[in-house]
Scaffold this motif. Structure first.
Motif, PDB file in Angstrom:
ATOM      1  N   GLN A 122     -56.655 -42.394   2.859  1.00  0.00           N
ATOM      2  CA  GLN A 122     -56.962 -43.150   1.638  1.00  0.00           C
ATOM      3  C   GLN A 122     -56.177 -44.457   1.550  1.00  0.00           C
ATOM      4  O   GLN A 122     -55.366 -44.657   0.647  1.00  0.00           O
ATOM      5  CB  GLN A 122     -56.677 -42.274   0.398  1.00  0.00           C
ATOM      6  CG  GLN A 122     -57.454 -40.986   0.360  1.00  0.00           C
ATOM      7  CD  GLN A 122     -58.922 -41.166  -0.014  1.00  0.00           C
ATOM      8  OE1 GLN A 122     -59.440 -42.282  -0.110  1.00  0.00           O
ATOM      9  NE2 GLN A 122     -59.620 -40.057  -0.235  1.00  0.00           N
ATOM     10  N   VAL A 123     -56.408 -45.335   2.519  1.00  0.00           N
ATOM     11  CA  VAL A 123     -55.805 -46.665   2.465  1.00  0.00           C
ATOM     12  C   VAL A 123     -56.929 -47.668   2.233  1.00  0.00           C
ATOM     13  O   VAL A 123     -58.105 -47.341   2.392  1.00  0.00           O
ATOM     14  CB  VAL A 123     -55.057 -47.020   3.773  1.00  0.00           C
ATOM     15  CG1 VAL A 123     -53.806 -46.178   3.938  1.00  0.00           C
ATOM     16  CG2 VAL A 123     -55.979 -46.860   4.974  1.00  0.00           C
ATOM     17  N   ASN A 124     -56.559 -48.909   1.862  1.00  0.00           N
ATOM     18  CA  ASN A 124     -57.596 -49.906   1.564  1.00  0.00           C
ATOM     19  C   ASN A 124     -58.416 -50.302   2.781  1.00  0.00           C
ATOM     20  O   ASN A 124     -59.615 -50.477   2.692  1.00  0.00           O
ATOM     21  CB  ASN A 124     -56.961 -51.150   0.938  1.00  0.00           C
ATOM     22  CG  ASN A 124     -56.576 -50.887  -0.504  1.00  0.00           C
ATOM     23  OD1 ASN A 124     -57.380 -50.351  -1.268  1.00  0.00           O
ATOM     24  ND2 ASN A 124     -55.354 -51.229  -0.876  1.00  0.00           N
ATOM     25  N   LYS A 125     -57.730 -50.473   3.924  1.00  0.00           N
ATOM     26  CA  LYS A 125     -58.450 -50.922   5.116  1.00  0.00           C
ATOM     27  C   LYS A 125     -58.091 -50.060   6.327  1.00  0.00           C
ATOM     28  O   LYS A 125     -57.292 -50.480   7.160  1.00  0.00           O
ATOM     29  CB  LYS A 125     -58.097 -52.384   5.421  1.00  0.00           C
ATOM     30  CG  LYS A 125     -58.616 -53.382   4.393  1.00  0.00           C
ATOM     31  CD  LYS A 125     -58.249 -54.812   4.812  1.00  0.00           C
ATOM     32  CE  LYS A 125     -56.751 -55.049   4.748  1.00  0.00           C
ATOM     33  NZ  LYS A 125     -56.299 -56.359   5.194  1.00  0.00           N
ATOM     34  N   PRO A 126     -58.677 -48.883   6.407  1.00  0.00           N
ATOM     35  CA  PRO A 126     -58.397 -48.067   7.599  1.00  0.00           C
ATOM     36  C   PRO A 126     -58.818 -48.855   8.828  1.00  0.00           C
ATOM     37  O   PRO A 126     -59.750 -49.659   8.745  1.00  0.00           O
ATOM     38  CB  PRO A 126     -59.310 -46.841   7.423  1.00  0.00           C
ATOM     39  CG  PRO A 126     -59.881 -46.913   6.056  1.00  0.00           C
ATOM     40  CD  PRO A 126     -59.743 -48.316   5.561  1.00  0.00           C
ATOM     41  N   GLY A 127     -58.146 -48.661   9.934  1.00  0.00           N
ATOM     42  CA  GLY A 127     -58.536 -49.430  11.118  1.00  0.00           C
ATOM     43  C   GLY A 127     -57.608 -49.246  12.289  1.00  0.00           C
ATOM     44  O   GLY A 127     -56.777 -48.328  12.314  1.00  0.00           O
ATOM     45  N   LEU A 128     -57.777 -50.132  13.264  1.00  0.00           N
ATOM     46  CA  LEU A 128     -57.084 -50.037  14.545  1.00  0.00           C
ATOM     47  C   LEU A 128     -56.575 -51.434  14.897  1.00  0.00           C
ATOM     48  O   LEU A 128     -57.325 -52.399  14.791  1.00  0.00           O
ATOM     49  CB  LEU A 128     -58.093 -49.570  15.593  1.00  0.00           C
ATOM     50  CG  LEU A 128     -57.592 -49.163  16.960  1.00  0.00           C
ATOM     51  CD1 LEU A 128     -56.772 -47.886  16.864  1.00  0.00           C
ATOM     52  CD2 LEU A 128     -58.782 -48.901  17.889  1.00  0.00           C
ATOM     53  N   TRP A 129     -55.324 -51.533  15.315  1.00  0.00           N
ATOM     54  CA  TRP A 129     -54.738 -52.838  15.609  1.00  0.00           C
ATOM     55  C   TRP A 129     -53.859 -52.738  16.844  1.00  0.00           C
ATOM     56  O   TRP A 129     -53.106 -51.790  16.983  1.00  0.00           O
ATOM     57  CB  TRP A 129     -53.870 -53.319  14.442  1.00  0.00           C
ATOM     58  CG  TRP A 129     -54.562 -53.166  13.121  1.00  0.00           C
ATOM     59  CD1 TRP A 129     -55.443 -54.050  12.560  1.00  0.00           C
ATOM     60  CD2 TRP A 129     -54.487 -52.042  12.223  1.00  0.00           C
ATOM     61  NE1 TRP A 129     -55.917 -53.551  11.365  1.00  0.00           N
ATOM     62  CE2 TRP A 129     -55.349 -52.332  11.133  1.00  0.00           C
ATOM     63  CE3 TRP A 129     -53.791 -50.837  12.227  1.00  0.00           C
ATOM     64  CZ2 TRP A 129     -55.534 -51.451  10.060  1.00  0.00           C
ATOM     65  CZ3 TRP A 129     -53.967 -49.952  11.170  1.00  0.00           C
ATOM     66  CH2 TRP A 129     -54.825 -50.267  10.105  1.00  0.00           C
ATOM     67  N   GLU A 130     -53.936 -53.760  17.700  1.00  0.00           N
ATOM     68  CA  GLU A 130     -52.990 -53.843  18.812  1.00  0.00           C
ATOM     69  C   GLU A 130     -51.809 -54.677  18.342  1.00  0.00           C
ATOM     70  O   GLU A 130     -51.974 -55.836  17.962  1.00  0.00           O
ATOM     71  CB  GLU A 130     -53.629 -54.486  20.044  1.00  0.00           C
ATOM     72  CG  GLU A 130     -52.646 -54.530  21.216  1.00  0.00           C
ATOM     73  CD  GLU A 130     -53.207 -55.188  22.460  1.00  0.00           C
ATOM     74  OE1 GLU A 130     -54.302 -55.770  22.399  1.00  0.00           O
ATOM     75  OE2 GLU A 130     -52.514 -55.123  23.499  1.00  0.00           O
ATOM     76  N   LEU A 131     -50.629 -54.074  18.372  1.00  0.00           N
ATOM     77  CA  LEU A 131     -49.430 -54.726  17.844  1.00  0.00           C
ATOM     78  C   LEU A 131     -48.267 -54.456  18.789  1.00  0.00           C
ATOM     79  O   LEU A 131     -48.337 -53.566  19.635  1.00  0.00           O
ATOM     80  CB  LEU A 131     -49.104 -54.154  16.462  1.00  0.00           C
ATOM     81  CG  LEU A 131     -50.135 -54.460  15.361  1.00  0.00           C
ATOM     82  CD1 LEU A 131     -49.901 -53.581  14.154  1.00  0.00           C
ATOM     83  CD2 LEU A 131     -50.075 -55.935  14.985  1.00  0.00           C
ATOM     84  N   PRO A 132     -47.181 -55.226  18.629  1.00  0.00           N
ATOM     85  CA  PRO A 132     -46.021 -54.950  19.479  1.00  0.00           C
ATOM     86  C   PRO A 132     -45.556 -53.503  19.299  1.00  0.00           C
ATOM     87  O   PRO A 132     -45.537 -53.007  18.170  1.00  0.00           O
ATOM     88  CB  PRO A 132     -44.958 -55.920  18.945  1.00  0.00           C
ATOM     89  CG  PRO A 132     -45.722 -56.993  18.262  1.00  0.00           C
ATOM     90  CD  PRO A 132     -46.945 -56.343  17.712  1.00  0.00           C
TER      91      PRO A 132
ATOM     92  N   PRO B 180     -56.086 -47.933  -4.640  1.00  0.00           N
ATOM     93  CA  PRO B 180     -55.642 -47.827  -6.029  1.00  0.00           C
ATOM     94  C   PRO B 180     -55.760 -46.380  -6.513  1.00  0.00           C
ATOM     95  O   PRO B 180     -56.774 -45.718  -6.254  1.00  0.00           O
ATOM     96  CB  PRO B 180     -56.634 -48.714  -6.790  1.00  0.00           C
ATOM     97  CG  PRO B 180     -57.230 -49.620  -5.767  1.00  0.00           C
ATOM     98  CD  PRO B 180     -57.153 -48.924  -4.453  1.00  0.00           C
ATOM     99  N   GLY B 181     -54.694 -45.899  -7.144  1.00  0.00           N
ATOM    100  CA  GLY B 181     -54.742 -44.530  -7.651  1.00  0.00           C
ATOM    101  C   GLY B 181     -54.249 -43.480  -6.670  1.00  0.00           C
ATOM    102  O   GLY B 181     -54.134 -42.319  -7.013  1.00  0.00           O
ATOM    103  N   PHE B 182     -53.980 -43.887  -5.435  1.00  0.00           N
ATOM    104  CA  PHE B 182     -53.489 -42.930  -4.442  1.00  0.00           C
ATOM    105  C   PHE B 182     -52.060 -43.262  -4.051  1.00  0.00           C
ATOM    106  O   PHE B 182     -51.726 -44.426  -3.848  1.00  0.00           O
ATOM    107  CB  PHE B 182     -54.356 -42.949  -3.186  1.00  0.00           C
ATOM    108  CG  PHE B 182     -55.727 -42.376  -3.383  1.00  0.00           C
ATOM    109  CD1 PHE B 182     -55.984 -41.044  -3.120  1.00  0.00           C
ATOM    110  CD2 PHE B 182     -56.768 -43.172  -3.858  1.00  0.00           C
ATOM    111  CE1 PHE B 182     -57.245 -40.508  -3.303  1.00  0.00           C
ATOM    112  CE2 PHE B 182     -58.032 -42.650  -4.050  1.00  0.00           C
ATOM    113  CZ  PHE B 182     -58.277 -41.312  -3.781  1.00  0.00           C
TER     114      PHE B 182
END
Ligand code: FMN
Ligand code: SF4
Ligand code: FES
Lengths: 154, 432
Positions: free
Chosen positions: B247-257, B275-277
């Protein structure tokens, strides 16, 4: 009896592996593709051709959840019941499917249009809840878009 | 910020075909490795880069390769990509497979060269239909261009590549079970030793690596070990594909350090909780990792730091537990999965997991007893490391043991109140 077409496909797979037996999962997949599921009779046909005992082949066939040892409908719904889809409410989707198709997990509709099965994580958790119908993946499911999706399958 | 693995992948564009890939510098590592490096030099640079396996266990990749016997040049050896991705909450390899298949194929060619394997397989899970289509096409392109087959680029090195699609079962991702599945057997793990590096597929030396691991190889060969280490902000090298679901605003996948903190992932990349979570905890790297909770928000997501916080980086794809979701129901869902997916070979796992699942269900349904918590704790010991043939059962115990630790009050509340406290505020996960 295996059809000439089936035998041709089996021979292609057997040619790729060091021992005949090691193509047996491919063989099960091929027969299921042609016949929809793997009946006792199909199992005997394959075992004979692969030169293994029926029991040994069945022990392999029943290990894998996507080899069907029971008849299935024309379309197979795999609903993800793993953790991200649980958090995002797959049970609402399941309830909706039950209300509309009148089947539970493991069952097939009376007109053989759909078989409904639970499946582990479909690898699309950022768009949960998810399901697959046959080869197609559907994500961000809601009860509304579900009705539209089901219409596509006859 | 460099994103070597995903820089050319975009959701608005189709996958990179051979032409696209070579236009952005693809297959240079094959040229470099096969024409100007010895197999030992390739292994050395990978070992020096400190690349750790991205399939969950985090073992040094170059070190793993160095165990493959190199003396008998005629011996058949195999290189296998583990693309079985079935760990609940994990969706990282899908992106690499569907977005840039030649990056994987190139990584496989270079890696096969390093261990002098002449046959390679991609073991792909059944559900990845789109990836199967794309990989099939990409392999054909690579053969046509002379990157696969006999005498690749005139180097004298030969490599065949096959795509094998599975027919279900999580356990196929365990590397020795995967070998049995490829051999046409029940996918039951093998007793180790011998390790696959010495005796693997059909008894021949075999390396199994994860998709993300192998996709890193061309970049390491092109840019060097020091470059790779410098990509990281933490104590392990490289970048990492991180994901968030829940329950996050923008679930997703990211390449990061490597070493990006839990907080940055949740608040910046996933846009914070909906909101609300409220955030209550997270499995940092898939279903078989211990919970991290609020006190761990500043933990760096690398192998060493997450281990120091009592969990594992695992696959690096995080599942969030929010305050509308019952922790007992959450853990029950996980144990249901593990019980179902046990291959049944060892008794603690085959018998213990269904028992665990049943106890959790009875607590969730308000029928639990306080002694049940002790029973669950006993299971976390008996199914823990060292008692089973593979890591499935110990992995299953990780969210259970940490769930009992961090959410004990919630477990007890179920027992005292004889019902699930979340029953009234259903968000859909509690319909039954
Ligand atoms: C039950 C179980 C399932 C696994 N599933 C996968 C998987 O789907 N993909 C994967 O790469 N590794 C999986 N692994 C880890 C593999 O056994 C192995 O460690 C890994 O493929 C090695 O590659 P790496 O060193 O590149 O990480 C699994 C392990 C266990 C115990
Ligand atoms: S721990 Fe479980 S999955 Fe692993 S070998 Fe034993 S029974 Fe099979
Ligand atoms: S948990 Fe449903 S797609 Fe991953």
């Amino acid at each position: 009896m295996l059809s000439p077409k089936e035998i041709k496909r089996l021979d292609q797979e057997i040619a790729l592996v060091p021992t005949r037996k090691s193509a047996c999962i491919e063989a099960l997949k091929i027969i299921q593709q042609h016949r929809g599921w793997v009946s006792d009779e199909s199992l005997r046909d394959i075992a004979e051709y692969m030169e293994m005992s029926v029991e040994e082949l069945d022990s392999v066939a029943t290990f894998y959840n996507l080899i069907f040892r029971k008849p299935v409908g024309r379309n197979i719904i795999l609903l993800c019941d793993s953790i991200s889809c649980y958090v995002m409410g797959y049970k609402k989707i399941y309830q909706h499917l039950q209300d509309h198709l009148h089947i539970k997990f493991g069952e097939t509709t009376a007109d053989a249009r759909f078989t409904l099965l639970p499946n582990a994580c479909l690898g699309c958790c950022d768009h949960a809840p998810t399901l697959m119908i046959n080869n197609d993946l559907y994500k961000d499911l809601t009860n509304d878009n579900l009705d539209e999706i089901l219409k596509e399958y006859r | 910020m460099e994103k070597p693995l995903t820089q050319h992948i975009s959701s608005n564009h189709p996958w990179l075909n051979l032409k696209d890939y070579t236009n952005v510098g693809g297959y240079q590592a094959v040229h470099r490795a096969l024409k100007s490096m010895t197999p030992e030099e390739v292994t050395k640079i990978v070992q020096d880069s400190e690349l750790k396996g991205r399939g969950g266990a985090g073992f040094n990749t170059g070190m793993k390769w160095s165990f493959v016997p190199m003396d008998d040049v005629r011996q058949t050896k195999y290189l296998i990509t583990n693309a079985d991705e079935m760990e609940p909450g994990t969706f990282k390899d899908r992106l690499l497979l569907e977005g840039n298949p030649h990056q994987l194929i190139e990584g496989m060619i270079v890696s096969a060269y390093a261990i002098q394997a002449n046959i390679s397989y991609i073991f792909l899970r059944w559900a990845y239909k789109k990836a199967a289509r794309i990989i099939e096409e990409a392999i054909a392109e690579a053969y046509a261009a002379g990157y696969l087959g006999k005498d690749i680029l005139g180097s004298g090195f030969n490599l065949e590549m096959h795509l094998h699609t599975g027919v279900g079962r999580y356990i196929c991702g365990e590397e020795t079970a995967l070998l049995n599945a490829l051999e046409g057997k029940r996918a039951i793990p093998r007793s180790k030793p011998p390790f696959p590096q010495v005796s693997g597929l059909f008894g021949k030396p075999t390396i199994v690596n994860n998709v993300e691991t192998l996709c890193n190889i061309p970049h390491i060969v092109n840019n060097g070990a020091d470059w790779f280490k410098a990509l990281s902000m933490g104590s392990d090298a490289g970048t990492k594909l991180y994901g968030i679901s829940g329950q996050v605003n923008k679930p997703g996948l990211w390449e990061l350090p490597m070493g990006t903190t839990v907080r940055e992932l949740i608040e910046e990349h996933a846009g914070g909780m909906k909101p609300g979570f409220k955030f209550r905890g997270a499995l940092p790297g898939g279903a078989s990792t211990d919970f991290l909770v609020t006190e761990h928000l500043d933990v760096k997501m690398d192998y060493q730091s997450v281990a120091a916080a009592g969990s594992r980086l695992g696959t690096g794809t995080m599942v969030i537990l929010d305050d509308h979701t019952c922790p007992v129901g959450f853990v029950h869902n996980l144990e249901h999965f593990f019980a179902q997916e046990s291959c049944g070979w060892c008794t603690p796992c085959r018998e213990g997991l269904p028992w665990t699942e049943k106890i959790l269900l009875s607590i969730e349904n308000g029928e639990g007893r306080l002694e049940d918590l002790e029973l669950l704790e006993m299971h976390t010991k008996y199914l823990g490391p060292g008692n089973t043939f593979c890591a499935l059962a110990p992995g299953a115990m990780e969210p259970l043991q940490s769930g009992l630790k961090y959410f004990r009050a919630d477990f007890e509340k179920h027992i005292h109140e004889k019902k699930c406290p979340w029953d009234e505020q259903r968000n859909g996960s509690h319909l039954y």
